[in-house]
Design an enzyme around this catalytic site. Structure first.
Site, PDB file in Angstrom:
ATOM      1  N   LYS A 115     -12.170  -1.203   8.187  1.00 38.25           N
ATOM      2  CA  LYS A 115     -11.637  -2.718   8.538  1.00 38.25           C
ATOM      3  C   LYS A 115     -11.703  -2.237  10.314  1.00 38.25           C
ATOM      4  CE  LYS A 115      -8.414  -3.001   4.993  1.00 38.25           C
ATOM      5  NZ  LYS A 115      -8.524  -3.778   4.296  1.00 38.25           N
ATOM      6  N   TRP A 159       1.085  -1.313   0.121  1.00 40.75           N
ATOM      7  CA  TRP A 159       0.245   0.278   0.463  1.00 40.75           C
ATOM      8  C   TRP A 159       0.847   1.066   0.163  1.00 40.75           C
ATOM      9  CZ3 TRP A 159      -4.081  -1.606  -2.051  1.00 40.75           C
ATOM     10  CH2 TRP A 159      -4.569  -2.925  -1.443  1.00 40.75           C
ATOM     11  N   ASP A 162      -1.809   6.797   6.340  1.00 36.75           N
ATOM     12  CA  ASP A 162      -2.276   5.794   5.606  1.00 36.75           C
ATOM     13  C   ASP A 162      -3.208   4.736   7.241  1.00 36.75           C
ATOM     14  OD1 ASP A 162      -4.157   3.931   5.193  1.00 36.75           O
ATOM     15  OD2 ASP A 162      -2.964   3.279   3.015  1.00 36.75           O
TER      16      ASP A 162
END
Length: 364
Positions: free
Chosen positions: A193, A100, A169
């Site tokens: 999440k 990511w 992030d």
């Protein structure tokens, strides 16, 4: 169908209490005769939902008053280009700890010069870089990092004090622990999440950092647009924000971040002990000092048993244990709403599987 043990990486398990409340209110919310999904986002009823969610975020995360709380769309993937589009001037530093952060870096390259401040790539992202290994530069517009790496199962357990604003992030571990919000210029997180269903992206942005944003950008790609409109520039993801509020209600009722952090550590410890005490039958991916409390990644010494493990686990009521398609192996994602009892059940299954297949999975 009976309840399953949900270890999906995202969208992930949601608190049953939040789901049951949403079910109860689905057709007729608060006596309006309408579903939340039918409410006008300009009306008073939705305004209360919107304001409630913002207040819960500020309270639970202890967000300072000089930070704006935004609800955006497009997931973390849209934040990858949006951050540099708004803030990358001379250059930006990116810390690479997995797929990511690599994607974030790739998007930033479209908007200006980037440099890598530290990277765990040479070690197959098994370890988080040490804080003293991070290189900064005087001309940095910001430093970007990813707090938790779902694919490789690593997590930062302390954050760097950077000279340039720190952008993070936190999609896969926000609200899983206490964090020093004032250490960051901007935090972003997809909801799917720990915050609720997909569809909304939470952004926390310090006002001093916002003042550095570029002007003349498309309205939908400018943070300033959403600050000035209280995230109501266009129709927001109403149901996702409503669910986010319900999840945070559950989190507060469960004891807040201190309690949930303790629970998450206990769940992770249970699984890591099962891996470490398996005599090499199971092999953890992440270095011990970098292990994630959200995503436990591991392989079998005999890779041929992986598909057997997944099939038998499915038959036993476990879902979501397959590793990411890019690395394979196994992964148990143990976000906030995953009960300790599910982790206990998984450990019992792992031990039984080892006893059953020990000869085929010879130790290494």
């Amino acid at each position: 169908m009976n309840d399953v043990h949900n270890f999906n990486a995202g969208p992930a398990a949601l608190p049953k209490q939040a789901l049951e409340r949403a079910q109860k209110e689905l057709v007729n919310f608060d006596g309006t005769g309408m579903s939340v999904m039918e409410l006008s986002h300009r009306g008073d009823t939705y305004d209360r939902i919107h304001t409630h969610a913002i207040k819960k975020i500020r309270k639970l995360l202890d967000v300072p008053d000089d930070y704006h709380i935004l609800f955006l769309q497009g997931g973390a993937s849209l934040q990858f280009p949006m951050v540099p589009m708004n803030f990358l001037d001379s250059q930006a530093t990116y810390i690479l700890t997995g797929a990511w952060s690599e994607k974030a870096l790739a998007e930033a390259k479209h908007f200006g010069k980037t440099v890598i401040g530290a990277s765990g790539k040479d070690g197959n992202y098994k370890q988080i870089p040490a804080l003293n290994q991070i290189s900064e530069h005087a001309q940095d517009s910001y430093v970007h990092m990813t707090s938790n790496n779902t694919i490789y199962g690593t997590q930062w357990h302390a954050f760097p004090n950077t000279k340039a604003p720190l952008v993070c992030d936190m999609s896969s571990d926000i609200f899983s622990r206490r964090i020093p919000v004032n250490q960051f210029g901007l935090i972003y997180a997809g909801a799917q999440k720990n915050l609720g269903p997909s569809g909304v992206t939470l952004v926390l942005i310090q006002d001093a950092f916002l003042q550095r944003a570029k002007s003349g950008l498309p309205a939908m790609l400018s943070y300033d647009t959403f600050v000035k409109s209280n995230s109501l520039y266009n129709t927001p993801p109403v149901f996702s924000i409503y669910m986010l509020g319900l999840v945070l209600d559950w989190l507060e009722e469960s004891g807040g971040l201190t309690e949930i952090e303790n629970r998450n550590k206990a769940k992770a410890q249970l699984l890591y002990e099962a891996i470490d005490e398996s005599d090499g039958f199971y092999i953890g991916h992440a270095a011990q000092d970098s292990r994630s409390n959200m995503n436990v990644t591991f392989t079998l010494a005999n890779d041929a048993l992986t598909s057997v493990f997944l099939q038998e686990a499915k038959e036993a009521g476990f879902v979501g244990l397959n590793g990411h398609r890019s690395v394979g192996g196994l992964r148990a994602s143990i976000y906030n709403a995953v009960p300790y009892a599910s982790c206990e059940a998984l450990v019992d299954f792992m031990k039984q599987f080892k006893n059953k297949h020990a000869e085929k999975g010879a130790t290494v």
